[in-house]
Design an enzyme around this catalytic site. Structure first.
Site, PDB file in Angstrom:
ATOM      1  N   GLY A  47       0.843  -1.201   0.000  1.00  0.00           N
ATOM      2  CA  GLY A  47       0.000   0.000   0.000  1.00  0.00           C
ATOM      3  C   GLY A  47       0.879   1.252   0.000  1.00  0.00           C
ATOM      4  CG  HIS A  48       3.308   2.236   3.412  1.00  0.00           C
ATOM      5  ND1 HIS A  48       3.301   1.117   4.196  1.00  0.00           N
ATOM      6  CD2 HIS A  48       2.764   3.219   4.169  1.00  0.00           C
ATOM      7  CE1 HIS A  48       2.781   1.384   5.376  1.00  0.00           C
ATOM      8  NE2 HIS A  48       2.447   2.660   5.391  1.00  0.00           N
ATOM      9  CD  GLN A  72       0.250   9.810  13.569  1.00  0.00           C
ATOM     10  OE1 GLN A  72       0.957  10.641  13.015  1.00  0.00           O
ATOM     11  NE2 GLN A  72      -0.453   8.931  12.874  1.00  0.00           N
ATOM     12  CD  GLN A 164      -3.404  10.197   7.956  1.00  0.00           C
ATOM     13  OE1 GLN A 164      -3.114  10.017   9.127  1.00  0.00           O
ATOM     14  NE2 GLN A 164      -2.802   9.549   6.971  1.00  0.00           N
ATOM     15  CB  VAL A 187      -2.852  -1.619  -1.921  1.00  0.00           C
ATOM     16  CG1 VAL A 187      -2.300  -2.939  -2.443  1.00  0.00           C
ATOM     17  CG2 VAL A 187      -2.426  -0.476  -2.848  1.00  0.00           C
TER      18      VAL A 187
HETATM   19  O1  PAF Z   1      -0.781   7.730   7.700  1.00  0.00           O
HETATM   20  C1  PAF Z   1       0.273   7.734   8.370  1.00  0.00           C
HETATM   21  O2  PAF Z   1       1.112   6.842   8.264  1.00  0.00           O
HETATM   22  C2  PAF Z   1       0.525   8.858   9.356  1.00  0.00           C
HETATM   23  O3  PAF Z   1      -0.649   9.260   9.979  1.00  0.00           O
HETATM   24  C3  PAF Z   1       1.245  10.073   8.728  1.00  0.00           C
HETATM   25  C4  PAF Z   1       0.407  10.730   7.646  1.00  0.00           C
HETATM   26  C5  PAF Z   1       2.575   9.616   8.135  1.00  0.00           C
HETATM   27  C6  PAF Z   1       1.536  11.135   9.796  1.00  0.00           C
HETATM   28  O4  PAF Z   1       2.328  10.626  10.810  1.00  0.00           O
END
Ligand code: PAF
Length: 290
Positions: A47-48, A72, A164, A187
């Site tokens: 996915g990344h 977070q 997000q 994905v």
């Molecule tokens: O989606 C993520 O992996 C995180 O929330 C992000 C956008 C990298 C912020 O730390």
């Protein structure tokens, strides 16, 4: 059958200091190149890597950041346990075509005396915003810092974290940050489970149950589009998840695709069906477009 050896990959340059990041970007800018940013917390999966590939379609050079952002995570969440896999992440990013890995230390992101937070109202409300107090403030703050450090032309985020994505689009718009915030499609594994770094926490039994999340979403979406009553469909969906083995359902909601305003009738414009549910200790999220 023997497979040919995999092509060796040139090691990916790594910047740990903001000065190193800025020097690389300044050099690219001097050549007139467009720059893309893919912020991640590491433990990278396909996915990344799809985010990196999308960024490469929109920019000449791509920086991927890996930073497990403490602000977070809630006090009872998995910050300490969150997987950290720098060397395999760097190899995957190099193979996907990223040009630089930026991985700052916590002390340089939040030095002594750090006192500023970024809050995006509206789209942060409800859904994960209610269930994870402070989460979107932490995300908005760190992403603002990453955008200011990198000043990319485009930044790519996954649609799996759909709320997000809307928070970050709003943030760039409201703060006049000259960046295009792009969402990349989710994905999935072959059985429909959305790829997530947190899937690694699932036991084999939980992994068997996990695809019920996407199956239920698709069924609820089809029923709503077929004209069934929205709240009946949502209630049915939550029941299915609990019957299927999920321990609790944080939410299953139909929302406007951009403003995230709750919808209680079949949508006329674009809508999104979003779900978060717990399987043992692991919280999974997913969403689909209607
Ligand atoms: O989606 C993520 O992996 C995180 O929330 C992000 C956008 C990298 C912020 O730390």
């Amino acid at each position: 059958m023997t497979h040919p050896p995999m092509a060796p990959t040139t090691p990916l340059p790594i910047a740990r200091e903001t000065g190193e990041l800025r020097a690389a970007i300044t050099a690219w800018r001097a050549e007139g190149l467009r720059v893309g940013l893919v912020p991640t917390m590491g433990a990278l999966h396909d996915g990344h890597l799809s985010l990196v590939r999308l960024a490469l379609e929109k920019a000449d050079r791509v920086v991927a950041s890996v930073f497990v952002n403490p602000t977070q995570f809630g006090p009872t969440e998995d910050f300490a346990a969150y997987p950290r896999e720098e060397s395999s992440d760097a190899t995957k990013l190099a193979r996907a075509g990223a040009n630089l890995l930026y991985t700052p230390a916590v002390e340089t992101m939040y030095p002594e005396g750090f006192s500023t937070t970024v809050t995006v109202d509206g789209v942060s409300r409800g859904l994960c915003g209610d269930r994870r107090p402070g989460h979107f403030q932490g995300v908005a703050t760190v992403v603002t810092k990453l955008l200011m450090r990198c000043l990319p032309d485009v930044a790519v985020f996954g649609e799996k974290d759909y709320q997000q994505l809307q928070v970050l689009k709003r943030l760039a718009l409201d703060l006049d940050i000259p960046v295009e915030v792009l969402g990349a499609p989710i994905v999935r594994e072959t059985d429909g489970l959305a790829m997530s770094s947190r899937n690694a926490y699932l036991s084999p039994e939980e992994r068997d149950v996990a695809p019920t999340l996407n199956r239920t979403l698709r069924r609820v979406a089809a029923d709503i589009l077929g004209g069934a009553d929205v709240s009946d469909c949502l209630e049915w969906g939550m029941g299915e998840l609990l019957k299927g083995g999920f321990s609790s359902v944080d939410y299953l909601e139909l929302r406007d695709a951009t403003t995230l305003t709750p919808l209680d009738e079949a949508p006329e414009g674009e809508a999104r069906l979003l779900v978060a549910a717990k399987l043992g200790k692991t919280r999974l999220i997913d969403n689909i477009a209607l």
